[in-house]
Scaffold this motif. Structure first.
Motif, PDB file in Angstrom:
ATOM      1  N   LEU A  70       0.810  -1.215   0.000  1.00 22.10           N
ATOM      2  CA  LEU A  70       0.000   0.000   0.000  1.00 22.10           C
ATOM      3  C   LEU A  70       0.846   1.269   0.000  1.00 22.10           C
ATOM      4  O   LEU A  70       0.301   2.376  -0.014  1.00 22.10           O
ATOM      5  N   GLY A  71       2.178   1.099   0.035  1.00 15.14           N
ATOM      6  CA  GLY A  71       3.068   2.248  -0.024  1.00 15.14           C
ATOM      7  C   GLY A  71       3.331   2.926   1.300  1.00 15.14           C
ATOM      8  O   GLY A  71       3.730   4.105   1.337  1.00 15.14           O
ATOM      9  N   ALA A  72       3.151   2.224   2.409  1.00 15.66           N
ATOM     10  CA  ALA A  72       3.328   2.829   3.731  1.00 15.66           C
ATOM     11  C   ALA A  72       4.781   3.219   3.972  1.00 15.66           C
ATOM     12  O   ALA A  72       5.709   2.492   3.610  1.00 15.66           O
ATOM     13  N   ASP A  73       4.972   4.367   4.620  1.00 11.03           N
ATOM     14  CA  ASP A  73       6.305   4.810   5.037  1.00 11.03           C
ATOM     15  C   ASP A  73       6.688   4.230   6.392  1.00 11.03           C
ATOM     16  O   ASP A  73       7.845   4.313   6.808  1.00 11.03           O
ATOM     17  N   GLY A  74       5.729   3.678   7.088  1.00  8.60           N
ATOM     18  CA  GLY A  74       5.956   3.073   8.391  1.00  8.60           C
ATOM     19  C   GLY A  74       4.688   2.383   8.839  1.00  8.60           C
ATOM     20  O   GLY A  74       3.621   2.563   8.244  1.00  8.60           O
ATOM     21  N   VAL A  75       4.796   1.571   9.893  1.00  7.07           N
ATOM     22  CA  VAL A  75       3.651   0.805  10.371  1.00  7.07           C
ATOM     23  C   VAL A  75       3.547   0.940  11.888  1.00  7.07           C
ATOM     24  O   VAL A  75       4.534   0.738  12.612  1.00  7.07           O
ATOM     25  N   LEU A  76       2.354   1.273  12.357  1.00  5.27           N
ATOM     26  CA  LEU A  76       2.026   1.230  13.779  1.00  5.27           C
ATOM     27  C   LEU A  76       1.411  -0.125  14.099  1.00  5.27           C
ATOM     28  O   LEU A  76       0.577  -0.626  13.337  1.00  5.27           O
ATOM     29  N   THR A  77       1.817  -0.728  15.199  1.00  3.95           N
ATOM     30  CA  THR A  77       1.231  -2.001  15.613  1.00  3.95           C
ATOM     31  C   THR A  77       0.665  -1.875  17.022  1.00  3.95           C
ATOM     32  O   THR A  77       1.157  -1.098  17.841  1.00  3.95           O
ATOM     33  N   MET A  78      -0.381  -2.630  17.292  1.00  2.00           N
ATOM     34  CA  MET A  78      -0.916  -2.762  18.637  1.00  2.00           C
ATOM     35  C   MET A  78      -1.575  -4.120  18.756  1.00  2.00           C
ATOM     36  O   MET A  78      -2.038  -4.691  17.761  1.00  2.00           O
ATOM     37  N   ASP A  79      -1.585  -4.676  19.958  1.00  2.00           N
ATOM     38  CA  ASP A  79      -2.142  -6.002  20.168  1.00  2.00           C
ATOM     39  C   ASP A  79      -3.661  -5.954  20.171  1.00  2.00           C
ATOM     40  O   ASP A  79      -4.271  -4.904  20.420  1.00  2.00           O
ATOM     41  N   GLY A  80      -4.269  -7.104  19.937  1.00  4.30           N
ATOM     42  CA  GLY A  80      -5.723  -7.174  19.818  1.00  4.30           C
ATOM     43  C   GLY A  80      -6.462  -7.468  21.099  1.00  4.30           C
ATOM     44  O   GLY A  80      -7.673  -7.657  21.080  1.00  4.30           O
ATOM     45  N   ASP A  81      -5.748  -7.507  22.242  1.00  5.83           N
ATOM     46  CA  ASP A  81      -6.392  -7.909  23.494  1.00  5.83           C
ATOM     47  C   ASP A  81      -6.872  -6.743  24.344  1.00  5.83           C
ATOM     48  O   ASP A  81      -7.354  -6.946  25.456  1.00  5.83           O
ATOM     49  N   GLY A  82      -6.732  -5.524  23.838  1.00  6.25           N
ATOM     50  CA  GLY A  82      -7.194  -4.361  24.586  1.00  6.25           C
ATOM     51  C   GLY A  82      -6.170  -3.787  25.527  1.00  6.25           C
ATOM     52  O   GLY A  82      -6.470  -2.855  26.278  1.00  6.25           O
ATOM     53  N   GLN A  83      -4.948  -4.292  25.494  1.00  3.28           N
ATOM     54  CA  GLN A  83      -3.913  -3.793  26.401  1.00  3.28           C
ATOM     55  C   GLN A  83      -3.415  -2.403  25.999  1.00  3.28           C
ATOM     56  O   GLN A  83      -2.927  -1.652  26.842  1.00  3.28           O
ATOM     57  N   HIS A  84      -3.541  -2.067  24.728  1.00  5.83           N
ATOM     58  CA  HIS A  84      -3.035  -0.785  24.226  1.00  5.83           C
ATOM     59  C   HIS A  84      -4.175   0.156  23.864  1.00  5.83           C
ATOM     60  O   HIS A  84      -5.234  -0.289  23.420  1.00  5.83           O
ATOM     61  N   ALA A  85      -3.924   1.438  24.035  1.00  3.83           N
ATOM     62  CA  ALA A  85      -4.911   2.460  23.688  1.00  3.83           C
ATOM     63  C   ALA A  85      -4.471   3.183  22.421  1.00  3.83           C
ATOM     64  O   ALA A  85      -3.323   3.615  22.307  1.00  3.83           O
TER      65      ALA A  85
END
Length: 240
Positions: A70-85
């Motif tokens: 998709l041409g992203a310059d970077g990627v943000l990741t977060m877990d799917g368990d609700g630990q991250h906001a």
């Protein structure tokens, strides 16, 4: 990008939260046997589904590969368990702008006392070994909330390991190429009804330690790396 395995209880709220901050969200369902995919079927996200669990490394790699397409310059990741906001994601991006080319980790430093004792101990041990191998003090090396610049995303696609070792190896391989890691303090979130963590401190820290021990032996124990990791303060960005 959100890797998920059996996150039926939390995934919809996590994705909706992410959509308030990100224009394009990729969810990689790593062969969930519950209703994870069904829970987000009507949401405007891009879904990748494995027919059977292939591990977090493969989930991350497939999401990374799609982001590059998709041409992203970077990627943000977060877990799917609700630990991250998702509210913390702009703070990670602000740190990335301040430190171009760096990996940014959302470090669970706020409310750290709420973290289960075994997880806290396991994370401390992992941080010690990862920092030694990186030659830099890394804070919360096991956090899944991160920003990866494009160069690191491309690097991650070439790494063979699986499980939680993969995310540690990304940090180490990046450090070997002169790419540093900075941390942004985030809140530790451990709800009573959250499913048990996929991270197993004894098993996973043992695997991380074994991987790094092999690197240290081959590298003559990297005394300069050890000295820097023990004496140079970590980079912590206190952005709001």
């Amino acid at each position: 990008m959100i890797p998920a395995l059996n996150e039926e209880r939390a995934i919809r709220a996590v994705v909706q939260d992410a959509l308030t901050r990100c224009g394009h969200v990729i969810v990689v369902d790593d062969g969930s046997s519950d209703g994870t995919s069904a829970a987000i079927a009507d949401l405007p996200v891009e879904r990748i589904r494995h027919e059977q669990p292939l591990g977090k490394a493969k989930a991350l790699q497939d999401g990374f590969r799609r982001a590059l397409e998709l041409g992203a310059d970077g990627v943000l990741t977060m877990d799917g368990d609700g630990q991250h906001a998702a509210a913390d994601l702009p703070r990670l991006l602000a740190a990335a702008r301040q430190y171009p080319g760096a990996i940014v980790i959302g470090a669970r430093l706020r409310g750290k006392d709420s973290q289960p004792g075994k997880n806290r101990f396991g994370n401390q041990q992992a941080d010690f070994w990862v920092s030694w191998a990186c030659g830099q003090r890394v804070v919360d090396s096991q956090s899944g909330q991160r920003f990866y610049p494009r160069a690191v995303v491309e690097l991650a696609l070439s790494l063979p390991r699986g499980g939680f070792v993969f995310e540690s190896e990304i940090l180490i391989e990046a450090a070997n190429r002169g790419i540093h890691t900075v941390s942004v303090p985030i809140q530790s979130r451990y709800e009573d009804d959250r499913r048990a963590s996929h991270f197993r401190p004894l098993r996973d820290v043992g695997r991380i330690t074994a991987m790094i021990a092999g690197r240290l032996v081959r590298g003559g124990f990297m005394p300069r790396n050890y000295w820097r990791a023990r004496t140079v303060p970590p980079v912590i960005v206190e952005s709001e």
